[in-house]
Design an enzyme around this catalytic site. Structure first.
Site, PDB file in Angstrom:
ATOM      1  N   ASP A 433       0.830  -1.184   0.000  1.00 15.01           N
ATOM      2  CA  ASP A 433       0.000   0.000   0.000  1.00 15.01           C
ATOM      3  C   ASP A 433       0.880   1.254   0.000  1.00 15.01           C
ATOM      4  O   ASP A 433       1.866   1.336   0.751  1.00 15.01           O
ATOM      5  CB  ASP A 433      -0.891  -0.023   1.249  1.00 15.01           C
ATOM      6  N   GLU A 518       1.707  -0.446  -5.072  1.00 11.21           N
ATOM      7  CA  GLU A 518       0.804   0.657  -5.359  1.00 11.21           C
ATOM      8  C   GLU A 518       1.721   1.873  -5.470  1.00 11.21           C
ATOM      9  O   GLU A 518       2.109   2.468  -4.459  1.00 11.21           O
ATOM     10  CB  GLU A 518      -0.225   0.846  -4.247  1.00 11.21           C
TER      11      GLU A 518
END
Length: 878
Positions: A433, A518
């Site tokens: 993330d 990401e």
């Protein structure tokens, strides 16, 4: 003592400690080196454990040594003055009453910055944490210039000096018992959503912060072996993956077949559903221990309560989320929670499904200076977090703090965590993330001169005149200096070769795992196409694929036909091209060395994810409707690239609903037929709607739960179409090109071999394979119908497979419970009215898929098909 004298004294004390331990928090030279772990430590034993031993500094965390019957504890803290090991019973934990507290000797029980102790015959039912004593940041009132120089108070017009900050960045708190970052299981509240005990001013020593932040502690390791039954990594080729992004609790919460709904065991009980769907990888939203009660409270204007449902707020990076386990709810120990997770992984592998974890190494649940002290902050705030010179938190995560990822100590913790989940828990990969935070220069607590060093200037210089992003300035006045990483690079600067990313990429234990970035953060920094990938070790969430597909499918004017074609072919403009667009600051500067050198398998294609609209809402809403979140619809993404097809929200207008049915099929086909690795969010497979809410992070409700009635209904026509697309992808290798050279794409327009990628074009068509066998795919995102020519491959005929403009079950022609053999045969025969003449019609906003076969293959299919109609194919012969 004046404020200035206090500041000077604090500085001298800091300098004195630095001289004793070496240089700052990374020093390791202490009075005692390599103590013999088996020597007595001097503290007294008791009924719960024998006389403590010195212990060993490595490994960090708790370690059970079965042969000796000893449990070793080691924790990192560079600037603590004192450390105690605190032991609880579970009842005592809830009451905030430690059962035992063992002070560590700063000379005997410390090696470098590792504090350690070993306890023989330790009661394994106990829980543990640490209490630390050390400096705590304090801001003194501002002084006038004369006061600062020892003069007398002057008039009102005297210049005011900045406030004096003592021990900036330190956050030690002796009232708190903090969690070990290396604990392998965490025990606290046992059921998802339950409150902890009330905390009052007269509460016992360690009862947590509040009922929503109840005290938790690490479980004592037992050394219990788990029966993996010969489990080995599946190592599926990345290009073969179909990834299902899912939430542990939301997946099985309402499952009629789950005896343990909302848990790891609930996933295990429903693996058959995932296997029938055709997915071969599940990407679990965060399962590291987190506090779902972090935001708890009534949602204004509703009768619901707010939770941290998604879990992007980590408390511990080693322990599986305990309240996702049936074992915790049943009162079992930490090892049982770990074993439940392991069982899920083992059984998923038996079903041919890999397990990928969504990990959040960009921030923690402790937030900014107003957040609770749970673990990292109370152990060594200056090391674990990215700080400015006066102790403020950098906030590149948008969540209050930023993990100091490239600090050597934090880097070691992250690597150890990843290794643990691979070796001990057998997971197959990780999605990182806000991974761009992991590329930023860390803060090392040695504020330097006000002027940046030459290295900083070189690292941030632009090469093409493009304007770099503006990093948040949280340092206020730059006195006494700017914060840097020890090598002259300002804290937060994106690094071309970040140490953490290099370490992960080259780590021998992590060599075979999937790594997905990401590749952006809230800085803002965007690195899509140029994330440091170290020879293709890293794939990326391709956010540009999402935006391009959404934009083209809804027929937006502009250069979207060419962009859509690129997306369908694995985004070679992003992952193969070495030249970045001029407006890509990172790709044309620090990231230029990482452009190109990758293949379609490095593009994780998605149109939807947990945050944002689900597939069904993309075609039903122009605007977000997040009123249920209690934030007056201010939250959530504003830029959604959606089209409601003529009416906002639910509709009974058949023209609207028909168009929506076509569009949701078009989006699904674009995702599952494109080169690259498709990923879709749980619920998209049957058309789950969140009622226009694109930010359901706070809801433990049907908004985020899989609807098992819809998911398993034989009447759900879209679910049938979606499943058949997955099956087609897995059946035909042409959709799973591992390299761009294998793509075999031929582009077409209305006429074969004549693609139109102009800004006015709304048609993208292509064939895959060769005249020896292949497929034809076309998308028409115009409001007008088209008739396209089909490639003329000698000795072969085109057979219709899917047409999103047709009503179910004729939208996907395959024999099953919804479409019998006779019906499928008739549908194919009807299509020959067009295919016989080498053409096929595309209705507005539709897509088609055709397969090529020889005449003998078509005859053989008909003969082998149960219930054959005996249709005569001889009329197809030339």
């Amino acid at each position: 003592m004046s404020a200035a004298e206090q500041a000077e004294a604090a500085s001298k004390d800091q300098h004195s400690r630095g001289a004793r331990v070496g240089c700052g928090e990374t020093a390791c030279a202490m009075y005692v080196a390599d103590p013999d772990a088996s020597q007595p430590s001097g503290q007294a034993g008791c009924s719960a454990y024998g006389a403590p031993l010195v212990g060993a500094p490595t490994p960090l965390g708790p370690t059970y040594m079965a042969e000796q019957g000893i449990t070793n504890f080691s924790v990192y803290s560079s600037t603590a003055k004192a450390v105690s090991l605190v032991l609880f019973t579970e009842d005592g934990l809830a009451a905030g009453a430690p059962a035992h507290e063992v002070p560590l000797d700063g000379t005997i029980n410390r090696t470098g910055d590792a504090w350690h102790i070993a306890l023989p015959d330790l009661d394994p039912s106990l829980l543990y944490g640490y209490r630390l004593e050390g400096p705590h940041e304090q801001t003194l009132p501002s002084m006038t210039a004369e006061e600062g120089s020892g003069g007398h108070e002057s008039g009102d017009d005297s210049p005011e000096a900045p406030p004096v900050i003592l021990a900036p960045g330190h956050r030690y708190n002796t009232a708190a018992v903090v969690l070990d970052p290396y604990a392998k299981a965490v025990v606290g509240r046992r059921r998802f959503g339950e409150l902890g005990p009330a905390v009052t001013s007269s509460a016992a020593q360690s009862a947590g912060v509040s009922p929503t932040w109840a005290q938790s502690a690490g479980a004592i390791p037992t050394g219990e072996a788990f029966d993996w039954q010969g489990d080995q990594p599946l190592r599926l080729p990345q290009e073969d993956l179909v990834i299902y992004e899912m939430h542990v609790r939301g997946f099985s919460h309402t499952s009629p077949s789950a005896k343990a709904p909302g848990t790891y065991a609930g996933i295990t009980e429903n693996l058959a559903y995932l296997k029938s769907l055709g997915v071969n990888a599940i990407e679990l939203l965060p399962v590291h221990e987190f506090n779902e009660m972090e935001y708890y409270g009534p949602i204004p204007g509703t009768d619901e309560y707010r939770y941290n449902f998604w879990g992007y707020s980590t408390v511990n990076f080693f322990a599986p989320m305990a309240r996702y386990s049936q074992a915790a709810a049943q009162g079992q120990g930490g090892q049982a929670v770990v074993n439940e997770f392991k069982t899920m992984v083992r059984e998923a592998h038996k079903a041919g499904i890999e397990v990928i974890l969504d990990v959040v190494f960009n921030h923690s649940a402790e937030g900014n200076e107003n957040g609770p002290t749970v673990s990292f902050r109370g152990l060594d705030n200056r090391v674990y977090y990215m700080l400015a010179p006066q102790g403020q938190y950098y906030n590149f995560s948008g969540c209050g703090n930023t993990l100091n990822c490239n600090h050597p100590v934090v880097q070691d913790m992250i690597i150890a965590s990843l290794r643990y989940w691979v070796t001990e828990m057998h997971v197959d990969g990780f999605r990182f993330d806000l991974a761009s935070i992991m590329t930023r220069a860390h803060s090392l607590w040695q504020p330097s001169a006000p002027s940046p060093a030459a290295g900083h200037a070189a690292d941030t210089a632009t090469q093409n005149g493009s304007t770099p992003p503006t990093w948040p300035d949280v340092s206020g006045s730059h006195e006494p200096g700017w914060m840097e990483n020890g090598a002259g690079v300002a804290t937060g600067t994106p690094l071309t070769r970040p140490p953490l990313i290099e370490a992960i990429s080259e780590d021998p234990i992590l060599r075979g795992t999937k790594l997905i970035a990401e590749a952006w953060d809230c800085g803002p920094l965007t690195q899509v196409g140029a994330f440091p990938h170290y020879g293709g070790r890293w794939a990326e969430w391709n956010g540009k694929f999402r935006d391009t597909v959404r934009t083209f499918i809804k027929g937006t004017e502009g250069p979207w036909a060419a962009a859509f074609a690129s997306a369908m072919s694995g985004s070679p403009d992003i992952y193969s091209a070495t030249q970045a667009p001029d407006d890509d600051w990172w790709g044309t500067n620090g990231g230029r060395d990482w452009r190109g050198g990758r293949e379609p398998r490095h593009s994780v294609n998605f149109i939807t994810a947990h945050d944002g609209f689900p597939l069904a809402d993309l075609v039903a809403y122009n605007d977000k409707h997040n009123e249920a979140n209690g934030e007056d619809n201010r939250d959530g993404e504003q830029h959604n690239l959606t089209w409601n097809c003529g009416e906002e929200g639910p509709s009974t207008n058949w023209r609207v609903t028909s168009l929506r049915s076509r569009q949701v099929r078009n989006l699904s086909a674009a995702l599952l037929l494109a080169h690259g690795v498709p990923m879709f969010v749980m619920g998209d497979e049957y058309g789950h709607s969140k009622g226009g809410n694109n930010n359901t992070y706070c809801h433990d409700s049907p908004l985020n739960w899989l609807d098992w009635g819809e998911a398993t209904s034989s009447d759900n026509a879209f679910a049938r179409f979606f499943r058949n697309l997955i099956a087609l992808r897995r059946r035909r290798k042409e959709f799973r090109a591992g390299t761009y050279a294998e793509g075999g794409i031929q582009w077409h327009g209305v006429h074969v071999g004549q693609p139109d990628f102009s800004e006015g074009s709304r048609l993208v068509a292509w064939s895959l394979g060769s005249p020896d066998g292949g497929l034809y795919i076309a998308f028409n995102s115009s409001h007008r119908p088209l008739v396209v020519d089909l490639p003329d491959w000698h000795g072969r005929r085109w057979q219709l497979l899917a047409d999103s403009a047709k009503k179910a079950p004729f939208d996907f022609i395959i024999e099953d419970d919804a479409l019998d053999a006779a019906g499928a045969a008739q549908a194919r025969k009807d299509a020959t009215v067009w295919t016989e003449v080498g053409a096929y019609p595309l209705l507005p906003y539709s897509c088609v898929v055709l397969e090529s076969f020889t005449e003998d293959q078509l005859l053989q299919q008909e003969e082998e098909r149960p219930g054959s109609t005996g249709w005569d194919f001889t009329h197809l012969k030339t």
